[in-house]
Each structure stands twice: as structure tokens, then as C-alpha cells.
Design an enzyme around this catalytic site. Structure first.
Site, PDB file in Angstrom:
ATOM      1  N   LYS A   1       0.943  -1.191   0.061  1.00 27.80           N
ATOM      2  CA  LYS A   1       0.033   0.102   0.153  1.00 27.80           C
ATOM      3  C   LYS A   1       1.034   1.431   0.058  1.00 27.80           C
ATOM      4  O   LYS A   1       2.071   1.263   0.194  1.00 27.80           O
ATOM      5  CB  LYS A   1      -1.006  -0.186   1.379  1.00 27.80           C
ATOM      6  CG  LYS A   1      -2.102  -0.965   1.063  1.00 27.80           C
ATOM      7  CD  LYS A   1      -3.090  -1.132   2.233  1.00 27.80           C
ATOM      8  CE  LYS A   1      -3.997  -2.018   2.282  1.00 27.80           C
ATOM      9  NZ  LYS A   1      -5.048  -2.018   3.269  1.00 27.80           N
TER      10      LYS A   1
ATOM     11  N   TYR B   1     -12.410  -1.577  -3.890  1.00 29.12           N
ATOM     12  CA  TYR B   1     -13.113  -1.794  -2.820  1.00 29.12           C
ATOM     13  C   TYR B   1     -14.662  -1.796  -2.613  1.00 29.12           C
ATOM     14  O   TYR B   1     -15.193  -1.373  -1.608  1.00 29.12           O
ATOM     15  CB  TYR B   1     -12.578  -0.733  -1.747  1.00 29.12           C
ATOM     16  CG  TYR B   1     -11.199  -0.978  -1.135  1.00 29.12           C
ATOM     17  CD1 TYR B   1     -10.746  -2.158  -0.454  1.00 29.12           C
ATOM     18  CD2 TYR B   1      -9.808  -0.479  -1.590  1.00 29.12           C
ATOM     19  CE1 TYR B   1      -9.470  -2.474  -0.101  1.00 29.12           C
ATOM     20  CE2 TYR B   1      -8.449  -0.732  -0.860  1.00 29.12           C
ATOM     21  CZ  TYR B   1      -8.607  -1.780  -0.177  1.00 29.12           C
ATOM     22  OH  TYR B   1      -7.260  -2.089   0.133  1.00 29.12           O
TER      23      TYR B   1
ATOM     24  N   PHE C   1     -15.596   3.936   6.709  1.00 32.12           N
ATOM     25  CA  PHE C   1     -14.217   4.440   6.276  1.00 32.12           C
ATOM     26  C   PHE C   1     -13.953   4.458   4.786  1.00 32.12           C
ATOM     27  O   PHE C   1     -12.769   4.501   4.211  1.00 32.12           O
ATOM     28  CB  PHE C   1     -13.340   3.334   7.099  1.00 32.12           C
ATOM     29  CG  PHE C   1     -13.429   2.170   6.860  1.00 32.12           C
ATOM     30  CD1 PHE C   1     -12.940   1.373   5.708  1.00 32.12           C
ATOM     31  CD2 PHE C   1     -14.126   1.337   7.647  1.00 32.12           C
ATOM     32  CE1 PHE C   1     -13.048   0.126   5.447  1.00 32.12           C
ATOM     33  CE2 PHE C   1     -14.148  -0.150   7.685  1.00 32.12           C
ATOM     34  CZ  PHE C   1     -13.553  -0.521   6.519  1.00 32.12           C
TER      35      PHE C   1
ATOM     36  N   ARG D   1      -2.389 -13.904   4.523  1.00 33.27           N
ATOM     37  CA  ARG D   1      -3.064 -13.217   5.401  1.00 33.27           C
ATOM     38  C   ARG D   1      -2.155 -13.344   6.895  1.00 33.27           C
ATOM     39  O   ARG D   1      -2.145 -12.472   7.846  1.00 33.27           O
ATOM     40  CB  ARG D   1      -4.600 -13.571   5.461  1.00 33.27           C
ATOM     41  CG  ARG D   1      -5.179 -13.269   4.229  1.00 33.27           C
ATOM     42  CD  ARG D   1      -6.665 -13.166   4.415  1.00 33.27           C
ATOM     43  NE  ARG D   1      -7.263 -12.374   5.244  1.00 33.27           N
ATOM     44  CZ  ARG D   1      -7.818 -11.145   5.292  1.00 33.27           C
ATOM     45  NH1 ARG D   1      -7.473 -10.304   4.340  1.00 33.27           N
ATOM     46  NH2 ARG D   1      -8.385 -10.608   6.422  1.00 33.27           N
TER      47      ARG D   1
ATOM     48  N   THR E   1      -5.706  -6.681  10.610  1.00 32.11           N
ATOM     49  CA  THR E   1      -6.098  -5.249   9.975  1.00 32.11           C
ATOM     50  C   THR E   1      -5.394  -4.258  10.650  1.00 32.11           C
ATOM     51  O   THR E   1      -4.830  -3.343  10.498  1.00 32.11           O
ATOM     52  CB  THR E   1      -7.604  -5.239   9.837  1.00 32.11           C
ATOM     53  OG1 THR E   1      -7.977  -6.336   9.130  1.00 32.11           O
ATOM     54  CG2 THR E   1      -7.916  -3.845   8.720  1.00 32.11           C
TER      55      THR E   1
ATOM     56  N   ARG F   1       2.015  -5.995   9.317  1.00 27.52           N
ATOM     57  CA  ARG F   1       1.309  -5.033   9.681  1.00 27.52           C
ATOM     58  C   ARG F   1       1.900  -4.656  11.036  1.00 27.52           C
ATOM     59  O   ARG F   1       2.080  -3.489  11.447  1.00 27.52           O
ATOM     60  CB  ARG F   1       0.131  -5.328   9.805  1.00 27.52           C
ATOM     61  CG  ARG F   1      -0.691  -5.154   8.331  1.00 27.52           C
ATOM     62  CD  ARG F   1      -1.939  -5.668   8.303  1.00 27.52           C
ATOM     63  NE  ARG F   1      -2.774  -5.352   7.097  1.00 27.52           N
ATOM     64  CZ  ARG F   1      -4.013  -6.191   6.700  1.00 27.52           C
ATOM     65  NH1 ARG F   1      -4.742  -7.014   7.442  1.00 27.52           N
ATOM     66  NH2 ARG F   1      -4.517  -5.417   5.474  1.00 27.52           N
TER      67      ARG F   1
ATOM     68  N   ASN G   1      -2.207   0.444   6.740  1.00 28.00           N
ATOM     69  CA  ASN G   1      -1.673  -0.796   6.986  1.00 28.00           C
ATOM     70  C   ASN G   1      -0.888  -1.850   6.357  1.00 28.00           C
ATOM     71  O   ASN G   1      -0.511  -2.843   6.169  1.00 28.00           O
ATOM     72  CB  ASN G   1      -2.753  -1.699   7.838  1.00 28.00           C
ATOM     73  CG  ASN G   1      -3.921  -2.214   6.587  1.00 28.00           C
ATOM     74  OD1 ASN G   1      -3.704  -1.654   5.637  1.00 28.00           O
ATOM     75  ND2 ASN G   1      -4.816  -2.760   7.244  1.00 28.00           N
TER      76      ASN G   1
ATOM     77  N   HIS H   1      -2.406  -5.222   1.415  1.00 31.49           N
ATOM     78  CA  HIS H   1      -3.595  -5.963   1.366  1.00 31.49           C
ATOM     79  C   HIS H   1      -3.184  -7.410   0.999  1.00 31.49           C
ATOM     80  O   HIS H   1      -2.516  -7.760   0.248  1.00 31.49           O
ATOM     81  CB  HIS H   1      -4.376  -5.461   0.295  1.00 31.49           C
ATOM     82  CG  HIS H   1      -5.478  -5.992  -0.430  1.00 31.49           C
ATOM     83  ND1 HIS H   1      -6.756  -6.112   0.182  1.00 31.49           N
ATOM     84  CD2 HIS H   1      -5.571  -6.772  -1.508  1.00 31.49           C
ATOM     85  CE1 HIS H   1      -7.497  -6.914  -0.449  1.00 31.49           C
ATOM     86  NE2 HIS H   1      -6.714  -7.364  -1.364  1.00 31.49           N
TER      87      HIS H   1
ATOM     88  N   GLU I   1      -9.453 -10.526  -7.717  1.00 33.05           N
ATOM     89  CA  GLU I   1      -8.967  -9.079  -7.684  1.00 33.05           C
ATOM     90  C   GLU I   1      -7.428  -9.459  -8.291  1.00 33.05           C
ATOM     91  O   GLU I   1      -7.131  -8.536  -8.879  1.00 33.05           O
ATOM     92  CB  GLU I   1      -8.538  -9.333  -5.961  1.00 33.05           C
ATOM     93  CG  GLU I   1      -9.718  -9.008  -5.161  1.00 33.05           C
ATOM     94  CD  GLU I   1      -9.160  -8.935  -3.628  1.00 33.05           C
ATOM     95  OE1 GLU I   1      -7.894  -9.565  -3.370  1.00 33.05           O
ATOM     96  OE2 GLU I   1      -9.908  -8.558  -2.663  1.00 33.05           O
TER      97      GLU I   1
HETATM   98  P1  GDP Z   1      -8.187  -6.549   5.605  1.00 30.27           P
HETATM   99  O1  GDP Z   1      -8.866  -7.511   5.038  1.00 30.27           O
HETATM  100  O2  GDP Z   1      -7.362  -7.190   6.940  1.00 30.27           O
HETATM  101  O3  GDP Z   1      -7.329  -5.576   4.477  1.00 30.27           O
HETATM  102  O4  GDP Z   1      -9.482  -5.596   6.439  1.00 30.27           O
HETATM  103  P2  GDP Z   1     -10.914  -5.228   5.745  1.00 30.27           P
HETATM  104  O5  GDP Z   1     -11.225  -5.894   4.430  1.00 30.27           O
HETATM  105  O6  GDP Z   1     -11.734  -5.357   6.944  1.00 30.27           O
HETATM  106  O7  GDP Z   1     -10.438  -3.702   5.435  1.00 30.27           O
HETATM  107  C1  GDP Z   1      -9.953  -3.244   4.034  1.00 30.27           C
HETATM  108  C2  GDP Z   1      -8.949  -2.180   4.183  1.00 30.27           C
HETATM  109  O8  GDP Z   1      -9.709  -0.914   4.979  1.00 30.27           O
HETATM  110  C3  GDP Z   1      -8.091  -2.299   5.459  1.00 30.27           C
HETATM  111  O9  GDP Z   1      -7.049  -3.103   5.324  1.00 30.27           O
HETATM  112  C4  GDP Z   1      -7.699  -1.086   5.945  1.00 30.27           C
HETATM  113  O10 GDP Z   1      -6.867  -0.259   5.081  1.00 30.27           O
HETATM  114  C5  GDP Z   1      -9.099  -0.352   5.840  1.00 30.27           C
HETATM  115  N1  GDP Z   1      -9.762  -0.430   7.200  1.00 30.27           N
HETATM  116  C6  GDP Z   1     -10.313  -1.458   7.891  1.00 30.27           C
HETATM  117  N2  GDP Z   1     -11.014  -1.067   8.877  1.00 30.27           N
HETATM  118  C7  GDP Z   1     -10.840   0.262   8.951  1.00 30.27           C
HETATM  119  C8  GDP Z   1     -11.294   1.127   9.897  1.00 30.27           C
HETATM  120  O11 GDP Z   1     -11.954   0.943  10.889  1.00 30.27           O
HETATM  121  N3  GDP Z   1     -11.069   2.568   9.598  1.00 30.27           N
HETATM  122  C9  GDP Z   1     -10.152   2.878   8.724  1.00 30.27           C
HETATM  123  N4  GDP Z   1      -9.995   4.214   8.316  1.00 30.27           N
HETATM  124  N5  GDP Z   1      -9.849   2.152   7.690  1.00 30.27           N
HETATM  125  C10 GDP Z   1     -10.252   0.893   7.879  1.00 30.27           C
END
Ligand code: GDP
Length: 140
Positions: free
Chosen positions: A11, A51, A59, A87, A93, A104, A114, A117, A128
Site C-alpha cells: 500500500k 473496494y 471508512f 494473511r 487489520t 502490519r 496498514n 492487502h 482481485e
Molecule cells: P483486511 O482484509 O485486513 O485488509 O481488512 P478489511 O477488508 O476489513 O478492510 C480493508 C481495508 O480498509 C483495511 O486493510 C484498511 O486499510 C481499511 N480499514 C479497515 N478497517 C478500518 C477502519 O476501521 N478505519 C479505517 N480508516 N480504515 C479501515
């Protein structure tokens, strides 16, 4: 265990801090092979499309702004159990909750910025990967 492919994205927070190689090293040391890779800057429309599943999340806008704030490096990773392994190497996350030694935990700036992805299922990985790469660009 089956050989799988998954999509990884290094990222913008990581490319900005010159951590592309450091993140890739973690992936390779875990036994994942980088079988395709490209650096690009996502447009707003591309970030929103990638996304789309998060469109209703609070968010979503901030996430798309972040993901377009600088270059990303998209990768196809291949290996035994690649989806879950990637993962595991990335960690949770939220870096505050990520296990020691994960990407992370060691590199992320925040729950949003973070560093990495990784696809969350084989089905999503296929979608994807096709978002970023054509078959001819993936060389196993
Ligand atoms: P991942 O699968 O671990 O990447 O998590 P998710 O699919 O839930 O979220 C996608 C991405 O959105 C994450 O990797 C973060 O970059 C962002 N994200 C997730 N949760 C939050 C949050 O609570 N706040 C913000 N600002 N970004 C978030």
C-alpha cells in the site's frame, strides 16, 4: 495443501517509506512466490471499484483517498495455501492487534495505512488478480 494464488498489494504508506523490498522479503521468506508484480497509481474510480464491497462502510471514502495517495505495488503470490499464508504473514487489520513479526505489526502506521492487502478467499483472489493482471502477465 493445494497450490493457490492470491493478490497482494503493497500500500501507499509502504511505498512512500521505501519498504517495497522489505514487505516483499517477508512474503518470500514465508515461502510465497511473486509470480507477477507491477507498480501503479490507482485512480479514484479504480480504488472505488476494487473496494466496492466496502462501499457502505464508514471508512470507505478515507480508504479510497489513502489508496490513491501514492503508488502501490500489486503482486500475485503463489504457494501452498497462499491465501491463508499471506494473511498470516500480514497480520490483523489493526496493527495494534497484529501478532509479533507480522508485516502490519512491524510496518503499518494505522488501521487504515496498514502497508499490505491480501485477498481473503480463493474466490476473491481470482477476482482481485483479474482486476490487476492478465493471464499473460502471470509467470509461475
Ligand atoms: P483486511 O482484509 O485486513 O485488509 O481488512 P478489511 O477488508 O476489513 O478492510 C480493508 C481495508 O480498509 C483495511 O486493510 C484498511 O486499510 C481499511 N480499514 C479497515 N478497517 C478500518 C477502519 O476501521 N478505519 C479505517 N480508516 N480504515 C479501515
Amino acid at each position: 495443501m493445494a497450490i493457490e494464488r492470491t493478490l497482494s498489494i503493497i500500500k501507499p504508506d509502504a511505498t512512500r517509506r521505501n519498504l517495497t523490498g522489505a514487505v516483499a522479503d517477508r512474503l518470500e521468506r514465508a515461502g510465497l512466490r511473486i509470480v507477477a508484480q507491477k507498480r501503479l497509481r490507482l485512480s479514484r474510480a479504480q480504488a472505488e471499484a476494487f473496494y466496492a464491497v466496502h462501499r457502505e462502510r464508514p471508512f470507505f471514502n478515507d480508504l479510497c483517498t489513502f489508496m490513491t495517495s501514492g503508488p502501490v505495488v500489486a503482486q500475485v503470490l503463489e504457494g501452498d495455501n497462499a491465501v491463508a499464508k499471506n494473511r498470516e504473514v500480514m497480520g490483523a487489520t489493526d496493527p495494534a492487534k497484529a501478532a509479533a513479526g507480522t508485516i502490519r505489526k512491524d510496518f503499518a502506521e494505522s488501521i487504515e495505512a496498514n502497508s499490505a492487502h491480501g485477498s481473503d478467499s480463493i474466490e476473491n483472489a481470482a477476482v482481485e488478480i483479474a482486476f490487476f493482471f492478465s493471464a499473460i502477465e502471470i509467470v509461475g
